[in-house]
Design a protein around this motif. Structure first.
Motif, PDB file in Angstrom:
ATOM      1  N   GLU A 269      32.140  47.498  43.254  1.00 48.51           N
ATOM      2  CA  GLU A 269      30.733  47.353  43.529  1.00 48.51           C
ATOM      3  C   GLU A 269      30.525  46.904  44.967  1.00 48.51           C
ATOM      4  OE1 GLU A 269      29.079  44.659  40.782  1.00 48.51           O
ATOM      5  OE2 GLU A 269      29.521  45.857  39.021  1.00 48.51           O
ATOM      6  N   GLU A 270      29.378  47.267  45.520  1.00 45.82           N
ATOM      7  CA  GLU A 270      29.038  46.811  46.852  1.00 45.82           C
ATOM      8  C   GLU A 270      28.814  45.304  46.829  1.00 45.82           C
ATOM      9  OE1 GLU A 270      28.972  48.484  49.647  1.00 45.82           O
ATOM     10  OE2 GLU A 270      29.476  50.388  48.692  1.00 45.82           O
ATOM     11  N   ARG A 271      29.266  44.620  47.867  1.00 49.57           N
ATOM     12  CA  ARG A 271      29.045  43.187  47.936  1.00 49.57           C
ATOM     13  C   ARG A 271      27.551  42.900  48.104  1.00 49.57           C
ATOM     14  NH1 ARG A 271      33.773  43.962  50.659  1.00 49.57           N
ATOM     15  NH2 ARG A 271      35.555  42.844  49.780  1.00 49.57           N
ATOM     16  N   LYS A 272      27.102  41.807  47.514  1.00 54.55           N
ATOM     17  CA  LYS A 272      25.694  41.430  47.593  1.00 54.55           C
ATOM     18  C   LYS A 272      25.549  40.233  48.536  1.00 54.55           C
ATOM     19  CE  LYS A 272      24.775  43.033  42.893  1.00 54.55           C
ATOM     20  NZ  LYS A 272      24.350  42.659  41.539  1.00 54.55           N
ATOM     21  N   ASN A 273      24.643  40.324  49.465  1.00 53.73           N
ATOM     22  CA  ASN A 273      24.381  39.237  50.397  1.00 53.73           C
ATOM     23  C   ASN A 273      23.107  38.520  49.986  1.00 53.73           C
ATOM     24  OD1 ASN A 273      26.442  39.556  52.646  1.00 53.73           O
ATOM     25  ND2 ASN A 273      25.638  41.634  52.456  1.00 53.73           N
ATOM     26  N   SER A 274      23.226  37.200  49.848  1.00 54.53           N
ATOM     27  CA  SER A 274      22.070  36.414  49.424  1.00 54.53           C
ATOM     28  C   SER A 274      20.973  36.460  50.481  1.00 54.53           C
ATOM     29  CB  SER A 274      22.492  34.964  49.194  1.00 54.53           C
ATOM     30  OG  SER A 274      21.360  34.147  49.000  1.00 54.53           O
TER      31      SER A 274
ATOM     32  N   ILE B 171      48.257  53.623  48.365  1.00 49.52           N
ATOM     33  CA  ILE B 171      47.618  53.125  47.146  1.00 49.52           C
ATOM     34  C   ILE B 171      46.412  52.268  47.511  1.00 49.52           C
ATOM     35  CG2 ILE B 171      47.867  51.565  45.172  1.00 49.52           C
ATOM     36  CD1 ILE B 171      50.769  52.441  44.939  1.00 49.52           C
ATOM     37  N   ASP B 172      46.608  51.361  48.452  1.00 43.94           N
ATOM     38  CA  ASP B 172      45.533  50.453  48.848  1.00 43.94           C
ATOM     39  C   ASP B 172      44.353  51.222  49.431  1.00 43.94           C
ATOM     40  OD1 ASP B 172      44.761  47.582  49.183  1.00 43.94           O
ATOM     41  OD2 ASP B 172      44.635  48.188  51.282  1.00 43.94           O
ATOM     42  N   LYS B 173      44.643  52.228  50.221  1.00 41.01           N
ATOM     43  CA  LYS B 173      43.576  53.055  50.775  1.00 41.01           C
ATOM     44  C   LYS B 173      42.789  53.734  49.665  1.00 41.01           C
ATOM     45  CE  LYS B 173      42.749  57.148  53.640  1.00 41.01           C
ATOM     46  NZ  LYS B 173      43.350  58.213  54.482  1.00 41.01           N
ATOM     47  N   GLU B 174      43.484  54.239  48.657  1.00 44.23           N
ATOM     48  CA  GLU B 174      42.800  54.891  47.538  1.00 44.23           C
ATOM     49  C   GLU B 174      41.941  53.895  46.750  1.00 44.23           C
ATOM     50  OE1 GLU B 174      43.010  58.402  46.463  1.00 44.23           O
ATOM     51  OE2 GLU B 174      43.399  58.295  48.610  1.00 44.23           O
ATOM     52  N   VAL B 175      42.432  52.669  46.613  1.00 45.25           N
ATOM     53  CA  VAL B 175      41.652  51.639  45.923  1.00 45.25           C
ATOM     54  C   VAL B 175      40.332  51.398  46.645  1.00 45.25           C
ATOM     55  CG1 VAL B 175      41.560  49.159  45.404  1.00 45.25           C
ATOM     56  CG2 VAL B 175      43.608  50.474  44.845  1.00 45.25           C
ATOM     57  N   LEU B 176      40.385  51.368  47.971  1.00 48.09           N
ATOM     58  CA  LEU B 176      39.198  51.043  48.755  1.00 48.09           C
ATOM     59  C   LEU B 176      38.284  52.241  49.002  1.00 48.09           C
ATOM     60  CD1 LEU B 176      40.797  48.688  51.429  1.00 48.09           C
ATOM     61  CD2 LEU B 176      39.584  48.049  49.348  1.00 48.09           C
ATOM     62  N   THR B 177      38.761  53.438  48.724  1.00 51.20           N
ATOM     63  CA  THR B 177      37.940  54.639  48.950  1.00 51.20           C
ATOM     64  C   THR B 177      37.672  55.358  47.625  1.00 51.20           C
ATOM     65  OG1 THR B 177      39.977  55.874  49.503  1.00 51.20           O
ATOM     66  CG2 THR B 177      38.701  54.949  51.327  1.00 51.20           C
ATOM     67  N   THR B 178      38.639  56.136  47.150  1.00 49.56           N
ATOM     68  CA  THR B 178      38.442  56.934  45.929  1.00 49.56           C
ATOM     69  C   THR B 178      38.038  56.085  44.733  1.00 49.56           C
ATOM     70  OG1 THR B 178      40.087  58.528  46.709  1.00 49.56           O
ATOM     71  CG2 THR B 178      39.532  58.569  44.362  1.00 49.56           C
ATOM     72  N   MET B 179      38.772  55.002  44.501  1.00 49.35           N
ATOM     73  CA  MET B 179      38.495  54.176  43.325  1.00 49.35           C
ATOM     74  C   MET B 179      37.138  53.501  43.429  1.00 49.35           C
ATOM     75  SD  MET B 179      40.969  51.346  41.597  1.00 49.35           S
ATOM     76  CE  MET B 179      40.595  50.712  39.970  1.00 49.35           C
TER      77      MET B 179
ATOM     78  N   GLY C 278      35.136  55.095  40.659  1.00 48.31           N
ATOM     79  CA  GLY C 278      35.420  54.259  39.508  1.00 48.31           C
ATOM     80  C   GLY C 278      36.579  54.762  38.666  1.00 48.31           C
ATOM     81  N   VAL C 279      37.399  55.663  39.211  1.00 54.00           N
ATOM     82  CA  VAL C 279      38.548  56.174  38.484  1.00 54.00           C
ATOM     83  C   VAL C 279      39.506  55.034  38.158  1.00 54.00           C
ATOM     84  CG1 VAL C 279      39.845  56.658  40.592  1.00 54.00           C
ATOM     85  CG2 VAL C 279      40.370  57.944  38.523  1.00 54.00           C
ATOM     86  N   GLY C 280      40.217  55.141  37.034  1.00 57.31           N
ATOM     87  CA  GLY C 280      41.147  54.095  36.623  1.00 57.31           C
ATOM     88  C   GLY C 280      42.303  53.924  37.593  1.00 57.31           C
ATOM     89  N   PHE C 281      42.813  52.701  37.697  1.00 57.56           N
ATOM     90  CA  PHE C 281      43.860  52.387  38.663  1.00 57.56           C
ATOM     91  C   PHE C 281      45.154  53.134  38.337  1.00 57.56           C
ATOM     92  CE2 PHE C 281      46.366  48.715  40.800  1.00 57.56           C
ATOM     93  CZ  PHE C 281      46.444  49.448  41.967  1.00 57.56           C
TER      94      PHE C 281
END
Length: 454
Positions: free
Chosen positions: A3-8, A408-416, A420-423
């Protein structure tokens, strides 16, 4: 990180106090302020001498620059005065055009040369590190009634983003206090207390099931803290830091690694534990703990390479990114595509050697194998990598593990993050794509690590 981070809208905590009237310095500072909604105040240095400072004393970070005609000794006097007036704040100094960093003889000062401040991401890095990553979230289920906690715990106040202590060090958690803490939406510890937090977890949880996952999470938080602590010593030229600063952090990581390997050797699936442990504004700026941990987990599960060499190399491999131009580093770390434009490629290819040089200059006690891995994490099986186009037969397997983990880390931060694809599915699809292309890794390497990705 799905999810996108939320800024107060009510971020009232004073994060950055700027004590300069230089338009160039202000303009550069406001880039970081705008990118991350950093709360700030701009005050003339002379006005800090006039008496009551009020809420300014709560500033987490102070920015001060050496004026054009100001001598080094005069600037040093001003820095010392700021340190005296603001005993709880960190100070970033922007040195004059001669880039002499000797005017910052205090461990609370992070000196930046003119080039580092105006042309790299180091100022943005230190802003986020010192303002947004000093607390780690824990779970109320980590604590037990009628036990003594040796570390303070906090809740985050929703309107002003400050942290309020709800249990101090060496507090006995009575049933009533425990129930109040358990009802809190989020609990936090100071990052520097991650050692004591992990010791508590070790005392009250076993090596199976949920207990094992809590140990793994506690170890990872501890690793994150020492990785950032070491990296700060490598990136910023603290004039007063002893030569042993980086060495002591490095040795602590090595001791921590042995416990991490023990957890990894169990049958428990820990991939998601490490992936989900920490998600804050600063985490995108320093991915080394994730890359190093993913690669080490593959090493332990597959029996490929030395886990210690893999972990240590992974924590150090990208230090040199912050010595590169801001646009390049931002593009590689923070853009959605995470690709480097062709015109920037030659500059980008310098960063493995820059990482090694930073470690050598700061006298990190690396063995020769770690040094050789550091400069090979972008070398490919087709011998078209960088910086030296190392023959495939001479590639350290640990470097290949880190290269795969970085993907793997790049895919977590982009594709995933986007789909929302499973890890597990993500890791398997990445393996299949690499096994089809055979551009980056040999068939033998991919076959050896296949089962470890499940």
């Amino acid at each position: 990180m799905t999810e996108e981070r939320k800024n107060s809208l009510f971020r009232q905590k004073l994060e950055l106090l700027i004590l300069t009237q230089s338009e160039d310095v202000l303009a550069r500072a406001k880039v970081a302020i705008s990118n991350h909604f950093i709360t700030f105040r701009t005050v003339k240095f002379e006005d800090t001498q006039k008496g009551h400072l009020g809420d300014l004393l709560k500033a987490q970070l102070i920015l001060l620059d050496q004026e054009e005609a100001e001598s080094l000794s005069s600037f040093e006097s001003r820095v010392n005065e700021v340190l005296r007036l603001f005993p709880r704040s960190r100070v970033v100094t922007v040195m004059g055009p001669k880039e002499n960093l000797e005017g910052a003889q205090n461990p609370r000062v992070s000196p930046l040369s003119s080039f580092e401040f105006f042309s790299t991401l180091k100022f943005e890095y230190i802003c986020l590190y010192r303002c947004r990553s000093q607390y780690y979230q824990i779970q109320s289920s980590d604590l037990f009634s009628m036990t003594t906690i040796t570390f303070p715990t906090f809740i985050q106040l929703p309107l002003n983003q400050r942290y309020l202590a709800v249990a101090h060090s060496n507090t006995v958690l009575s049933d009533e206090r425990f129930q109040r803490i358990a009802a809190a939406e989020g609990l936090f510890i100071k990052a520097k207390d991650s050692d004591m937090y992990f010791q508590y977890i070790s005392n009250y949880f076993d090596m199976s099931g949920i207990g094992l996952k809590k140990r793994a999470r506690g170890l990872f938080l501890n690793l994150c803290y020492y990785s950032c602590y070491l990296n700060e010593g490598l990136l910023f030229d603290f004039a007063s830091k002893s030569e042993g600063h980086c060495a002591s952090a490095y040795e602590k990581i090595k001791k921590l690694a042995e416990e991490l390997f023990q957890v990894m050797r169990t049958e428990e699936n820990l991939w998601d534990v490490f992936r989900e442990t920490l998600d804050d504004d600063f985490s995108l700026f320093w991915r080394a703990p994730w890359i190093a941990t993913y690669a080490t987990l593959i090493a332990v599960k597959s029996g490929q390479g030395d886990p210690m060499t893999t972990l240590l190399s992974g924590l150090l491999m990208d230090v040199g990114l912050y010595d590169l131009e801001e646009d390049l580093t931002r593009q590689y770390l923070l853009s959605k595509e995470k690709n480097i434009e062709e015109k920037m490629q030659k500059s980008f290819e310098k960063h493995p050697l820059l990482s090694l040089n930073r470690c050598l200059i700061k006298k990190v006690p690396m063995d020769e194998k770690v040094k050789s891995v550091l400069v090979c994490t972008h070398e490919k099986a087709n011998e078209k990598g960088f910086p030296n186009q190392v023959p495939a037969a001479q590639l350290p397997v640990e470097a290949q593990l880190l290269m795969f983990a970085e993907k793997i880390d790049k895919e977590v931060l982009t594709t995933m993050k986007q789909t929302g694809v499973g890890f597990r599915f993500l890791k398997e699809k990445l393996w299949e794509a690499e096994n089809t292309s055979l551009q980056n890794f040999s068939p033998e390497f991919l076959s050896a690590i296949a089962d470890a990705l499940i």
